[in-house]
Design an enzyme around this catalytic site. Structure first.
Site, PDB file in Angstrom:
ATOM      1  CG  ASP A   1      -1.542  -1.350   1.522  1.00 28.97           C
ATOM      2  OD1 ASP A   1      -1.942  -1.906   0.659  1.00 28.97           O
ATOM      3  OD2 ASP A   1      -1.810  -1.592   2.587  1.00 28.97           O
TER       4      ASP A   1
ATOM      5  CD  GLU B   1      -8.783  -3.212  -0.703  1.00 31.80           C
ATOM      6  OE1 GLU B   1      -9.482  -3.247   0.161  1.00 31.80           O
ATOM      7  OE2 GLU B   1      -7.970  -3.727  -0.824  1.00 31.80           O
TER       8      GLU B   1
ATOM      9  CG  HIS C   1      -3.428   0.483  -1.444  1.00 31.06           C
ATOM     10  ND1 HIS C   1      -4.591   0.033  -0.638  1.00 31.06           N
ATOM     11  CD2 HIS C   1      -2.989   1.518  -1.428  1.00 31.06           C
ATOM     12  CE1 HIS C   1      -4.663   1.132   0.232  1.00 31.06           C
ATOM     13  NE2 HIS C   1      -4.053   2.019  -0.239  1.00 31.06           N
TER      14      HIS C   1
ATOM     15  CG  ASP D   1      15.346   8.099 -41.725  1.00 30.95           C
ATOM     16  OD1 ASP D   1      14.360   8.897 -41.325  1.00 30.95           O
ATOM     17  OD2 ASP D   1      15.459   7.732 -43.069  1.00 30.95           O
TER      18      ASP D   1
END
Length: 476
Positions: free
Chosen positions: A42, A219, A283, A470
């Site tokens: 988290d 959540e 999360h 290029d």
């Protein structure tokens, strides 16, 4: 000129090594090395005006809140970690200390987090800490108590943001009468950063198949504000390999408290990837690169799929980061969770600036608006022939590299042969058309460079200005 070349040489070294480079116009792609932190879930990273990144995350013991700071995102991986708060031995805030976020609001630091009771560990609610110290790692923290919402139910993952001068709180909660684990909600902040006021709006309920695997979950909401839109990402399903990210989108000018202002993406925007060995990404939070030019997604996942027992008891979620890219319509494209190690880059044509090198049926081409994004992402690694060269490994096909075959460029699996190693190794040089870009010279064909022609990629000799253009690419 000598100084510019010196800067470019340093940038090239950093590019191959996977180090972040902060020099402006001449800097290559933002590069980091994953994971940033082991056993940290988290994750939340914020870049403050003092020049530091601040990092907090859930620890697997679920018993404390930690902070780190560093002047670079990569520096957080080795930065000392400080415990700023520990769970209570009884009562509220006594268990399941989850998902801390650190925010700077009105001149003070605030940490939002979820916690259960010591005597009822699943009675999860949202709480706030406050510090007025300039350095939140050394300051004193005051408990400002619980965030009160319309229902006294399971609630977690508070986050805050400002849009059009209004500060909002977003969070996840179980609403009475709705048979889900948690839905997403938004409200205005009130007189202080731990109080909401006015109406509470339910933004989304997990009903889709990818939101309800294992558990019916929405959540971990967080916000990315770009291109006149507010993008709200959130996590869905169980916290194993099913965990993934969904997204809601609203115009920045809309009434964000009106649920009709938000549109839910029909499919998840970030999911597990077996090819890269990344499972259960979710999360997340967002921060910005050191040069301020790129949005960086911060998230956790595991590098294995199968878990023994409850995923919440598995400690091995890791903090990871990768650059956010944008589609032509301005919406974010998160791609796939990239392999561990140095993060990949994209090779943008110097003279066709809307086009990127990509593989298609393993032939290397130059195209705009590449879908899927990972087809145009390559991880620069030390050359297969050894130091002094670079090889470009496919992001979504690890073990496959850009190599030339009969002077055509293909993405093919490394067969271990000397021929393959030579064909897939290049000397990275300052761009033939611009020293702020790069060119790649074939190791076994001196004077031949990767270049595009009629939309395809070749290894060819470069003899004129058109050829030099290029054969020049910008790393993004």
């Amino acid at each position: 000129m000598k100084n510019r070349l010196a800067v470019l040489v340093l940038a090239v070294i950093a590019f191959v090594a996977g180090l972040p480079v902060t020099q402006a116009a001449a800097s290559p792609a933002v590069r980091y090395t994953n994971p940033i932190a082991e056993r940290r879930a988290d994750p939340h990273i914020v870049k403050h005006t003092d020049g530091y990144y601040y990092f907090t995350a859930t620890v697997p013991e679920y018993d404390r809140i930690v902070l780190r700071r560093a002047t670079t995102i990569q520096g957080l991986s080795t930065a000392p970690e400080t415990v700023i708060w520990r769970k209570h031995s009884s009562g509220e805030m006594g268990a399941h200390i989850w998902a801390p976020e650190i925010h700077f609001v009105n001149g003070k630091w605030y940490v939002y987090f979820a916690a259960g009771r010591a005597d009822d560990i699943w009675r999860i609610r949202m709480y706030v800490l406050e510090s007025s110290s300039a350095n939140p790692l050394t300051g004193t923290w005051t408990e400002r108590g619980r965030i009160t919402t319309p229902w006294d139910t399971f609630s977690l993952d508070a986050s805050t943001f400002v849009n059009n001068g209004v500060r909002y709180l977003i969070w996840a909660q179980q609403e009475p009468g709705i048979s889900t684990n948690s839905n997403l909600y938004i409200a205005r902040m009130g007189a202080n950063p731990w109080t909401i006021t006015g109406q509470t709006t339910r933004l989304t309920v997990p009903t889709l198949a990818w939101e309800t695997r294992g558990y019916k979950v929405a959540e971990g909401p967080t916000v990315l504000q770009r291109n006149g839109k507010v993008f709200l990402t959130y996590s869905a399903s169980a916290t194993d390999a099913n965990y993934c990210l969904g997204m809601l989108t609203a115009p920045a000018s809309a009434d964000l408290l009106n649920a009709a202002s938000w549109t839910k993406s029909a499919n998840p925007v970030f999911v597990s990837n077996a090819a890269t060995s990344q499972y259960g990404p979710g999360h997340n939070s967002f921060t910005v690169s050191e040069d301020g030019q790129s949005d960086i997604m911060v998230y956790h996942d595991r590098n294995y799929r199968d878990i023994s027992g409850d995923p919440l008891n598995d400690p091995n979620r890791r903090t990871r980061v990768q650059k956010v890219y944008y589609k032509a319509d301005g919406t974010p494209d998160f791609g796939i969770p990239v392999p561990d190690g140095p993060t990949p880059a994209r090779l943008k044509s110097y003279n066709a600036t809307d086009r990127f090198v990509r593989h298609w049926d393993f032939r290397a081409k130059l195209e705009p608006n590449v879908t899927p994004l990972a087809d145009s992402q390559f991880k620069p690694v030390t050359g297969l022939t050894g130091s002094g060269t670079v090889s470009l490994e496919s992001t979504n096909f690890p073990g496959y590299y850009l190599r030339h075959r009969n002077f055509e460029l293909w993405v093919e699996r490394n067969d271990g042969s000397t021929q393959f190693r030579n064909d897939a190794s290049f000397t990275q040089r300052p761009g033939l058309a611009s020293s702020s870009a790069v060119s790649f010279e074939s190791l076994n064909n001196s004077g031949y460079y990767i270049r595009h022609s009629n939309g395809l990629l070749y290894v060819q000799a470069v003899t004129d200005a058109a050829g030099r253009a290029d054969a020049t690419f910008v790393l993004e």
